[in-house]
Design a protein around this motif. Structure first.
Motif, PDB file in Angstrom:
ATOM      1  N   UNK A  70     -11.909  -4.630 117.483  1.00 54.46           N
ATOM      2  CA  UNK A  70     -12.476  -3.345 117.933  1.00 54.46           C
ATOM      3  C   UNK A  70     -13.927  -3.240 117.497  1.00 54.46           C
ATOM      4  N   UNK A  71     -14.759  -2.653 118.362  1.00 54.72           N
ATOM      5  CA  UNK A  71     -16.130  -2.316 117.960  1.00 54.72           C
ATOM      6  C   UNK A  71     -16.053  -1.196 116.936  1.00 54.72           C
ATOM      7  N   UNK A  72     -16.971  -1.253 115.964  1.00 54.50           N
ATOM      8  CA  UNK A  72     -17.048  -0.185 114.974  1.00 54.50           C
ATOM      9  C   UNK A  72     -18.505   0.165 114.701  1.00 54.50           C
ATOM     10  N   UNK A  73     -18.690   1.394 114.278  1.00 49.62           N
ATOM     11  CA  UNK A  73     -19.993   1.837 113.789  1.00 49.62           C
ATOM     12  C   UNK A  73     -19.838   2.048 112.294  1.00 49.62           C
ATOM     13  N   UNK A  74     -20.731   1.430 111.535  1.00 48.06           N
ATOM     14  CA  UNK A  74     -20.670   1.566 110.080  1.00 48.06           C
ATOM     15  C   UNK A  74     -21.232   2.929 109.705  1.00 48.06           C
ATOM     16  N   UNK A  75     -20.394   3.736 109.101  1.00 46.98           N
ATOM     17  CA  UNK A  75     -20.775   5.073 108.676  1.00 46.98           C
ATOM     18  C   UNK A  75     -21.415   5.024 107.295  1.00 46.98           C
ATOM     19  N   UNK A  76     -20.800   4.225 106.397  1.00 44.77           N
ATOM     20  CA  UNK A  76     -21.299   4.121 105.027  1.00 44.77           C
ATOM     21  C   UNK A  76     -20.802   2.818 104.418  1.00 44.77           C
ATOM     22  N   UNK A  77     -21.719   2.077 103.827  1.00 45.98           N
ATOM     23  CA  UNK A  77     -21.300   0.895 103.089  1.00 45.98           C
ATOM     24  C   UNK A  77     -20.851   1.364 101.706  1.00 45.98           C
ATOM     25  N   UNK A  78     -19.733   0.840 101.251  1.00 48.11           N
ATOM     26  CA  UNK A  78     -19.167   1.244  99.969  1.00 48.11           C
ATOM     27  C   UNK A  78     -19.744   0.402  98.842  1.00 48.11           C
ATOM     28  N   UNK A  79     -19.695   0.932  97.653  1.00 49.05           N
ATOM     29  CA  UNK A  79     -20.161   0.202  96.468  1.00 49.05           C
ATOM     30  C   UNK A  79     -19.336  -1.074  96.339  1.00 49.05           C
ATOM     31  N   UNK A  80     -19.971  -2.159  95.955  1.00 51.72           N
ATOM     32  CA  UNK A  80     -19.250  -3.444  95.894  1.00 51.72           C
ATOM     33  C   UNK A  80     -18.210  -3.481  94.780  1.00 51.72           C
TER      34      UNK A  80
END
Length: 173
Positions: free
Chosen positions: A44-54
């Protein structure tokens, strides 16, 4: 896809493009040096809303699913665009050889236009930026028309290159 400028900051998690593909690992193989070869199946295509802390070496993000939208006036219009794209794709595949049976079966069946654009964009020798632009486009008509335009550019470049090589120059003999 990493955003431009990543080369200067690769080790510290440079920014990634806003659109990505959610994938399922279908095969993996550990290499002798500890790295892995991983085969993903796009889901599925996705839009990254927020990258999480590693938390580990893999990146994680909150994403929203992006569905394809079909905004054609008629089924005929959609089919004509699909037929044009399929013909161009077949003509400009990286190899001019007989298609593998599985790919031929897939193309001969009734793939959706959205899936056809994704398959063609993956298989054709397009620049990464073009592929990213196509990935970010959820409007199937726009994605197919953009891809068709890119395939026409490939054809023009190929004919220019072959025209420049023929006839060959005379030798000094």
């Amino acid at each position: 896809l990493l955003e431009p400028g990543w080369e200067d900051d690769y080790e510290s998690r440079p920014p990634v493009a806003q659109y990505a593909c959610l994938g399922k690992v279908v095969a993996h193989h550990r290499l002798e040096d500890g790295r892995y070869n991983v085969l993903l199946l796009g889901v599925q295509r996705v839009r990254i809303v927020q990258e999480l802390a590693p938390l580990r070496s893999f990146r994680q993000a909150k994403v929203e699913l992006v569905d394809d939208t079909y905004d054609f006036d008629s089924r005929t219009e959609r089919q004509e665009l699909q037929d044009s794209l399929l013909a161009a794709f077949r003509k400009h595949l990286p190899c001019a050889c007989q298609l593998p049976e599985q790919l031929e079966d897939m193309l001969s069946s009734q793939l959706s236009l959205g899936l056809l654009t994704d398959l063609a964009a993956y298989a054709l020798p397009l620049e990464a930026e073009v592929k990213q632009k196509l990935l970010a486009e959820c409007r199937v008509r726009e994605r197919a028309e953009t891809l068709l335009s890119e395939v026409e550019k490939l054809a023009a470049a190929a004919s220019t290159n072959s025209a420049a090589a023929f006839p060959p120059p005379f030798s000094e003999n």
